[in-house]
Design a protein around this motif. Structure first.
Motif, mmCIF file in Angstrom:
data_model
loop_
_atom_site.group_PDB
_atom_site.id
_atom_site.type_symbol
_atom_site.label_atom_id
_atom_site.label_comp_id
_atom_site.label_asym_id
_atom_site.label_seq_id
_atom_site.Cartn_x
_atom_site.Cartn_y
_atom_site.Cartn_z
ATOM 1 N N ILE A 75 19.597 -31.311 -11.870
ATOM 2 C CA ILE A 75 18.940 -32.211 -12.832
ATOM 3 C C ILE A 75 19.000 -31.603 -14.236
ATOM 4 C CG2 ILE A 75 16.722 -33.237 -13.510
ATOM 5 C CD1 ILE A 75 16.041 -33.361 -10.495
ATOM 6 N N THR A 110 16.329 -22.545 -12.314
ATOM 7 C CA THR A 110 15.051 -22.976 -11.742
ATOM 8 C C THR A 110 14.752 -22.291 -10.415
ATOM 9 O OG1 THR A 110 15.927 -24.782 -10.389
ATOM 10 C CG2 THR A 110 15.455 -25.276 -12.710
ATOM 11 N N ALA A 163 21.226 -32.926 -17.504
ATOM 12 C CA ALA A 163 20.528 -33.227 -18.754
ATOM 13 C C ALA A 163 21.137 -32.429 -19.903
ATOM 14 C CB ALA A 163 19.033 -32.906 -18.617
ATOM 15 N N LEU A 165 13.528 -27.960 -19.891
ATOM 16 C CA LEU A 165 14.479 -28.988 -20.312
ATOM 17 C C LEU A 165 14.430 -29.174 -21.831
ATOM 18 C CD1 LEU A 165 15.401 -32.156 -18.460
ATOM 19 C CD2 LEU A 165 14.726 -32.424 -20.833
ATOM 20 N N GLU A 187 24.531 -33.774 -20.849
ATOM 21 C CA GLU A 187 24.391 -35.019 -21.597
ATOM 22 C C GLU A 187 23.995 -34.743 -23.047
ATOM 23 O OE1 GLU A 187 21.848 -38.894 -22.179
ATOM 24 O OE2 GLU A 187 21.290 -37.743 -20.387
#
Lengths: 260, 521
Positions: free
Chosen positions: B175, B167, B179, B426, B182
């Protein structure tokens, strides 16, 4: 036996009110996917539907709502677009040259210009991704279409990656270039646009702007964007070397004829 | 497990040639040091931080090494002068660095302590630094024991799922990385800001601005390490962290990665030369020292042969990849690395519309697996033929995942549907991980069920690539590596011995050159 004509039973596209096509004319079916930064929940689903309505969808259906990560839900939505476009009034900015084959281009240069055309290519600024410029310039070319190096009447040179704009313009003067090809791949924070505009400004200052044909290319480059940045032409993804060569040679001939 | 019947004599001959090719450049590597090596040494003994110079943060190690170079004394090694300074001023490394950067003293102008004392303290500092790196390695081993470790070095299950974040903002990266973990990612790579490899310093501190990626800084390493450790505890499995150890600061990045417990580093003996136009000598000298650190830190390297396939045709140039892998392997062995630490790289970059392309990709992947049986082969996804049709791109990635699990690649860098459009969103990453999870689960036993037809397309292509590799290595062996690179042996790129960036940072070692890390690592 004559074939029965059923065409009157199928609605034709209404170019005055053009809509997306799913499986029936004018159904307006559109698919969209996005992520919302909230967990999967009935409220999240309702939020996605309402967003789709705001986008102009009728009958928005949530095809999928998935847990993409803690606190993130991913949606696939289908809906029927309310809006239509008058296709007959559309004006697109496009390159007007006719795409020719390599031999035809070589012949055109020989007959109309009578000298080799010097073309320099580079990935400028910090951009290090040479796939595009390599495909256009290097001998091998792209998708069975030979690169500019292969043309008898082009003196094409690939300067490679991370060439500063100053450096490129210096080379252009030194080698008496007719055209510059600038490849831009990295687009984060619109760095490609900044770099492109910077090149034009610097060329202007050096009084080179009108002496060169300036062309840019890249996956996110369009002809319109190129014009907005002050270039003569822009080529997007999938462009073959002969398309670039056709444009630049025809443009050169056009400019020469104007001078006469 | 299905294997190709490759000619073992050819493989042995390739390795012998690679060893001799590397042997011939060793004198160059041994005779010289670089500014990056000297800065890495200072970082290892605890010099950190930066000073403001012309409105920019200028790392202390750069200031110190540049001053020594300006004083024409760097050939003795930065440690020699720095430790002498510590003895003369009775300072800690951090304290002395402050004094030098503050202009209070100049290292080359201080009185000289006895050589034996300098040597003794240097050794002590270096030993402590190596201990610190070993401690971080043991910490990794301990965490892997306590949590589940998905990295399978027996290559019987499925490749490790590896994704990138990019990013530009390290906090946003956190972040995205959490994610991804996970969703199933087992290794996270933080892509560097474009062209960081050409900076002759490592930026300082946490950064929130980057182009096409996020700056590699020691503080960014710490931030991401802590986040992944926390996420790993939550998920009950160790999540690996990757960064880039290439370019002009190879050695320093290796030092920082060792100290901050990174697990993977992209590190290639020749990548910088070919694709970043960094000087050959500079690159080869830097890569050796970086790999000495990497070796001791228990880090797995990923080599960059995938790049050969994005710049030259992927079907025709398989032998360049394999030749480079043999050379990379040899350079790694020279730095005492174990085969288990060599994530030799390649990629699925063939034209998807070429007839039998799946068979050819399987051939190359299986061949790589079989030639380097202990190494966790790093398999990189299609990029070159992706143009923005995300649905087709997703399908290409599925095929790529099938090849990866069938041939038991060690590490699978997942492709993205939006390749050629933007750095992954994402949702792009989530889709890719779901794709891999499905195929890795569905086909993980496939390799055990099949055999390759002896004279089939797959076996023949594997044989051809290996035979071509032998020819190429013979030629490189005859010409020497430097000349071969000049003559476009790899990726159709030509580089010269004195060309490229960073040659001015190469310094011939004095006979009293002091750097105990060469013995201790």
């Amino acid at each position: 036996m004559t074939k029965a004509d059923y065409s009157h039973l199928v609605k034709k596209a209404d170019l005055k009110k053009l809509k997306p096509y799913g499986d029936i004319m004018d159904d307006g079916v559109v698919q969209v996917s996005f992520t919302l930064p909230v967990p999967v929940s009935p409220e999240a689903r309702e939020a996605a539907v309402q967003l789709a309505h705001k986008m102009g969808f009728d009958e928005a259906k949530v095809a999928a709502m998935e847990h993409a990560a803690d606190g993130f839900s991913f949606f696939v939505i289908y809906g029927k677009l309310k809006h239509a476009i008058d296709f007959t009034k559309i004006k697109a900015v496009k390159i007007e040259s006719e795409v020719m084959g390599r031999e035809a281009i070589d012949n055109l240069i020989r007959e109309e210009l009578g000298r080799k055309v010097v073309v320099l290519g580079a990935c400028t600024g910090y951009d290090a991704h040479t796939v595009g410029i390599d495909a256009i310039i290097n001998m091998k070319g792209f998708a069975g279409d030979y690169g500019l190096e292969r043309y008898e009447w082009l003196d094409a040179r690939n300067l490679g990656a991370q060439i500063l704009n100053e450096e490129l313009l210096k080379k252009a003067v030194e080698l008496k270039a007719d055209a510059l090809l600038v490849s831009k791949v990295v687009t984060q924070h619109d760095i490609h646009i900044k770099d492109m505009k910077d090149l034009i400004e610097k060329a202007d200052k050096l009084g080179l702007r009108d002496k060169l044909i300036l062309i840019c290319g890249g996956p996110r480059v369009t002809h319109q964007l190129a014009l907005e940045c002050g270039f003569d032409a822009g080529f997007g993804v999938g462009t073959k070397p002969s398309a670039v060569a056709s444009y630049l040679v025809q443009e050169l001939v056009k400019r020469q004829n104007k001078k006469k | 497990m299905a294997h190709l019947e490759l000619n073992q004599q050819t493989i042995i001959e390739c390795r012998r040639l690679a060893a001799q090719i590397v042997e011939k450049v060793k004198p160059t590597i041994d005779a010289n040091t670089t500014v990056s090596i000297e800065r890495a040494v200072l970082r290892l003994i605890g010099v950190e931080g930066a000073m403001m110079k012309a409105g920019q943060k200028h790392p202390a190690v750069n200031f110190i090494v540049d001053q020594l170079r300006a004083d024409h004394v760097l050939a003795k090694g930065a440690l020699h002068w720095f430790v002498n300074g510590m003895l003369q001023t009775e300072s800690s490394p951090a304290g002395l660095a402050r004094k030098v950067c503050g202009g209070e003293l100049r290292l080359s102008a201080l009185p000289a302590s006895p050589a034996a004392e300098i040597r003794k303290l240097s050794h002590e500092l270096a030993r402590k630094a190596v201990e610190a790196i070993v401690l971080r390695r043991e910490e990794r081993n301990e965490l892997c024991r306590k949590l589940k470790d998905p990295f399978d070095l027996t290559f019987q299950g499925k490749p490790l799922l590896y994704v990138i974040v990019a990013t530009g903002n390290i906090f946003e990266d956190v972040i995205q990385a959490r994610a991804a973990a996970e969703a199933g990612a087992e290794a996270i790579a933080v892509i560097r800001s474009t062209a960081q490899s050409l900076l002759d310093y490592v930026p300082e501190g946490a950064t929130t601005e980057g182009f096409g990626g996020t700056y590699a800084t020691q503080e960014n390493f710490r931030i991401m390490r802590a986040a992944l450790d926390e996420e790993g505890k939550k998920l009950g499995r160790y999540v690996r962290l990757t960064n880039y150890c290439s370019g002009l600061c190879m050695s320093e990045i290796a030092a920082m990665a060792g100290l901050e417990r990174l697990d993977f580093l992209l590190n290639d003996a020749m990548y910088g030369i070919l694709f970043r136009d960094i000087n050959m000598k500079r690159t080869l000298i830097d890569q050796h020292f970086s790999r000495l650190i990497i070796s001791r830190a228990g880090i797995v390297i990923h080599t960059g042969e995938d790049n050969y396939l994005t710049t030259a045709d992927a079907i025709e140039n398989g032998h360049q990849v394999l030749a480079s892998q043999f050379i990379n392997e040899r350079f790694a062995l020279e730095a005492h690395m174990k085969e288990e630490q060599m994530g030799l790289g390649h990629a699925a970059e063939m034209n998807p519309w070429h007839p039998d392309v799946l068979l050819l990709e399987i051939a190359r992947a299986q061949m790589t697996r079989d030639i380097f049986p202990k190494s966790p082969i790093k398999f990189m996804p299609p990029t070159r033929h992706k143009v923005g049709d995300i649905f087709f791109s997703h399908l290409m990635d599925a095929t790529f995942n099938l090849v990866g699990v069938l041939t038991n690649q060690g590490i699978q860098l997942l492709g993205m549907p939006t390749e050629a459009m933007h750095t992954p969103l994402l949702q792009d990453r989530w889709m890719s991980i779901k794709n891999a999870n499905y195929i890795f689960g569905a086909a993980r036993g496939l390799g055990k069920e099949i055999t390759y037809k002896r004279d089939g397309v797959i076996a023949s292509h594997g044989k051809k690539v290996l035979d071509d590799t032998l020819q190429l290595l013979r030629k490189i062996h005859t010409d020497g590596l430097f000349k071969a690179i000049e003559d476009k042996a790899f990726a159709n790129v030509s580089r010269t011995l004195t060309g490229g960036k960073g040659l001015d940072g190469v310094i011939q070692k004095d006979k009293e050159y002091l750097n105990p890390f060469f013995e201790l690592l």
